[in-house]
Design a protein around this motif. Structure first.
Motif, PDB file in Angstrom:
ATOM      1  N   GLU A  60     -52.335 -74.990  32.166  1.00 54.09           N
ATOM      2  CA  GLU A  60     -51.406 -74.240  33.011  1.00 54.09           C
ATOM      3  C   GLU A  60     -50.716 -73.162  32.178  1.00 54.09           C
TER       4      GLU A  60
ATOM      5  N   ARG B  98     -57.907 -77.972  32.415  1.00 54.46           N
ATOM      6  CA  ARG B  98     -57.272 -76.714  32.817  1.00 54.46           C
ATOM      7  C   ARG B  98     -55.913 -76.661  32.149  1.00 54.46           C
TER       8      ARG B  98
ATOM      9  N   GLU C 226     -54.229 -80.396  32.239  1.00 52.43           N
ATOM     10  CA  GLU C 226     -54.560 -81.392  33.253  1.00 52.43           C
ATOM     11  C   GLU C 226     -56.069 -81.467  33.414  1.00 52.43           C
TER      12      GLU C 226
END
Length: 109
Positions: free
Chosen positions: A89, A87, A95
């Motif tokens: 951000e 993912r 992350e």
């Protein structure tokens, strides 16, 4: 070659092959051949001649590599094996996310 979702220090479970259901820590990731070396899994033996480093020679035991597709990351929070998704951000930080629970997985966990 690309990004691998498993890094050195991760706990993994072997999901295919002769060592199925064995768990261990990743000692090394070989990105070129997409293999990992897992502690205590796929033990190999090599017969060595006497040398200056090892004057007695003999049989040495070491971990052999296995393909990265045959291992699954173990979530530190739940202890279950899960696929991993990345993912990104909004601030650009990447992350790893465990697919099974949706929890973030820290590197080397």
């Amino acid at each position: 070659m690309g990004w691998t979702k498993i890094v050195k220090g991760d706990r993994v479970r072997v999901i295919r092959g002769n060592h199925r259901d064995a768990e261990g820590t990743v000692l090394r990731v070989i990105r070129k051949t997409r293999q990992v070396v897992v502690q205590g899994v796929n033990m190999r033996k090599r017969h060595t001649r006497p040398s200056q480093e090892n004057p007695e020679g003999g049989i040495i035991t070491f971990e052999g590599p296995i393909h990265i597709s045959n291992v699954m990351l173990i979530e530190p929070a739940t202890g279950d094996a899960s696929r991993v998704r990345m993912r990104v951000e909004p601030d650009g930080l990447k992350e790893r996310i465990a697919v099974r629970s949706g929890n973030p997985v820290p590197k080397g966990a």
